[in-house]
Design a protein around this motif. Structure first.
Motif, PDB file in Angstrom:
ATOM      1  N   TYR A  85       0.808  -1.224   0.000  1.00 19.98           N
ATOM      2  CA  TYR A  85       0.000   0.000   0.000  1.00 19.98           C
ATOM      3  C   TYR A  85       0.839   1.270   0.000  1.00 19.98           C
ATOM      4  O   TYR A  85       0.346   2.345   0.310  1.00 19.98           O
ATOM      5  N   THR A  86       2.134   1.133  -0.333  1.00 19.37           N
ATOM      6  CA  THR A  86       3.001   2.313  -0.444  1.00 19.37           C
ATOM      7  C   THR A  86       3.485   2.426  -1.884  1.00 19.37           C
ATOM      8  O   THR A  86       4.002   1.454  -2.439  1.00 19.37           O
ATOM      9  N   THR A 125       4.735   5.315   4.283  1.00 18.34           N
ATOM     10  CA  THR A 125       4.302   6.589   3.716  1.00 18.34           C
ATOM     11  C   THR A 125       3.339   6.304   2.566  1.00 18.34           C
ATOM     12  O   THR A 125       3.409   6.919   1.511  1.00 18.34           O
ATOM     13  N   ILE A 172      -0.748   4.913   1.060  1.00 17.16           N
ATOM     14  CA  ILE A 172      -2.038   5.518   0.737  1.00 17.16           C
ATOM     15  C   ILE A 172      -2.883   5.828   1.967  1.00 17.16           C
ATOM     16  O   ILE A 172      -3.822   6.607   1.896  1.00 17.16           O
ATOM     17  N   GLY A 173      -2.547   5.183   3.109  1.00 19.59           N
ATOM     18  CA  GLY A 173      -3.303   5.447   4.332  1.00 19.59           C
ATOM     19  C   GLY A 173      -4.684   4.803   4.332  1.00 19.59           C
ATOM     20  O   GLY A 173      -5.109   4.201   3.341  1.00 19.59           O
ATOM     21  N   ARG A 230     -10.848  -1.234  -4.922  1.00 21.28           N
ATOM     22  CA  ARG A 230      -9.496  -0.707  -4.983  1.00 21.28           C
ATOM     23  C   ARG A 230      -8.509  -1.728  -4.418  1.00 21.28           C
ATOM     24  O   ARG A 230      -7.478  -2.013  -4.996  1.00 21.28           O
ATOM     25  N   SER A 274      -3.442   6.119  11.273  1.00 20.90           N
ATOM     26  CA  SER A 274      -3.323   6.308   9.835  1.00 20.90           C
ATOM     27  C   SER A 274      -3.949   7.613   9.375  1.00 20.90           C
ATOM     28  O   SER A 274      -4.907   8.098   9.985  1.00 20.90           O
ATOM     29  N   LYS A 275      -3.363   8.196   8.337  1.00 22.43           N
ATOM     30  CA  LYS A 275      -3.934   9.385   7.702  1.00 22.43           C
ATOM     31  C   LYS A 275      -3.980   9.111   6.211  1.00 22.43           C
ATOM     32  O   LYS A 275      -2.960   8.766   5.603  1.00 22.43           O
ATOM     33  N   GLU A 276      -5.142   9.284   5.653  1.00 19.72           N
ATOM     34  CA  GLU A 276      -5.294   9.021   4.232  1.00 19.72           C
ATOM     35  C   GLU A 276      -4.336   9.891   3.415  1.00 19.72           C
ATOM     36  O   GLU A 276      -4.231  11.086   3.656  1.00 19.72           O
ATOM     37  N   GLY A 277      -3.621   9.271   2.499  1.00 13.18           N
ATOM     38  CA  GLY A 277      -2.704  10.013   1.639  1.00 13.18           C
ATOM     39  C   GLY A 277      -1.364  10.335   2.291  1.00 13.18           C
ATOM     40  O   GLY A 277      -0.466  10.862   1.639  1.00 13.18           O
ATOM     41  N   ILE A 278      -1.226  10.046   3.578  1.00 16.72           N
ATOM     42  CA  ILE A 278       0.019  10.369   4.291  1.00 16.72           C
ATOM     43  C   ILE A 278       0.752   9.105   4.709  1.00 16.72           C
ATOM     44  O   ILE A 278       1.950   8.951   4.491  1.00 16.72           O
TER      45      ILE A 278
END
Ligand code: ADP
Length: 257
Positions: free
Chosen positions: A165-166, A190, A192-193, A213, A242-246
């Motif tokens: 997922y990175t 780092t 997709i979160g 997805r 987790s943070k989406e996109g981070i």
């Protein structure tokens, strides 16, 4: 149906009994639907790769298939077979871990060389995808009681998710530290979160964030539920930030020796 009740006040013993029966029947019903859903999901998960294998095998039987397509279809078949193989392995693990008396073979071990070795073993796979895999280890031993193979399975799983997922160019870090009376292992990526709303669900069997997805990434959504069970058998905890996109960080805490 399990819904029955007695016209008796909840004060006396029969009333209490009635209350317990009602609670129990509610639980039973919940358990039954959960099991039915579970079986439905398993069938679906098993059927999908089989459909692929059948479909491409049919195409390959035609004489008009070009050589390069033939190779491609054989690869698809191979991938679907691998997926089935993984899935069956996960299911087997899960059913074993569900038994009341699970055999986990805990022994004293130092997590420092263990984590270092896991990172070394995985480096290559990460480099292939252009992801930097680093570790961050303390200079003194971190001793716990653990089942080495089971723990390796959990860490491998989390590392594999981090890699999956990175995106290319990202980085993954595996950190080990001591916190009061616990060992703390953090696997940070780092990638997709995971959206906040999905976070509470990721531990559930077969759960994948935004199913379509995740399907591109492969995986059946069993890894985290197995990881959780294994860590709990060690009297530890596993949590996630987790943070989406981070990015995402999984935290494992195990009691220190
Ligand atoms: P899967 O085999 O689908 O990866 P898991 O149980 O390991 O199943 O994970 C459940 C879901 O949680 C995944 O489908 C994915 O959507 C999400 N997930 C797990 N790890 C990560 C991560 N490091 N970054 C982003 N999403 C993740």
């Amino acid at each position: 149906d399990y819904n029955f009740s007695l016209p008796i006040s909840a004060r006396d013993e029969i009333g209490e009994l009635n209350q317990s029966i009602m609670e129990l029947s509610g639980e039973l019903k919940h358990y039954r639907t959960e099991r039915e859903e579970f079986l439905a999901e398993i069938s679906h998960e098993l059927r999908t790769p089989i459909t692929y294998i059948r479909g491409y095998a049919d195409v390959l039987q035609q004489t008009s298939v070009k050589d390069e397509d033939r190779r491609k279809y054989l690869r698809f078949i191979r991938e679907a077979a691998d997926r089935l193989h993984r899935l069956i392995g996960d299911l087997y693990d899960m059913s074993k871990l569900d038994q009341v008396k699970v055999q986990i073979d805990k022994q004293e071990m130092d997590l420092v060389p263990f984590i270092r070795q896991m990172r070394e073993e995985q480096m290559e796979r990460f480099m292939e995808k252009g992801i930097d895999l680093q570790d961050d280890l303390p200079s003194t031993p971190v001793r716990v009681q653990a089942d080495r193979n089971r723990l390796a399975q959990v860490i491998m799983n989390l590392l594999e998710n981090a890699r999956k997922y990175t995106p290319e160019g990202g980085s993954v870090r595996i950190r080990l530290s001591k916190e009061q009376r616990e060992a703390l292992i953090q696997i940070q990526d780092t990638g997709i979160g995971i959206p906040d709303s999905e976070l509470p669900h990721i531990w559930r069997r077969f759960y994948r964030v935004e199913k379509s997805r995740s399907r591109d990434y492969g995986g059946a959504g069993l890894g985290l539920s197995i990881a959780k069970r294994i860590i709990e058998l060690h009297d530890g905890t596993i949590t996630v930030n987790s943070k989406e996109g981070i990015g995402t960080t999984f935290l494992i805490r195990l009691p220190l020796e």
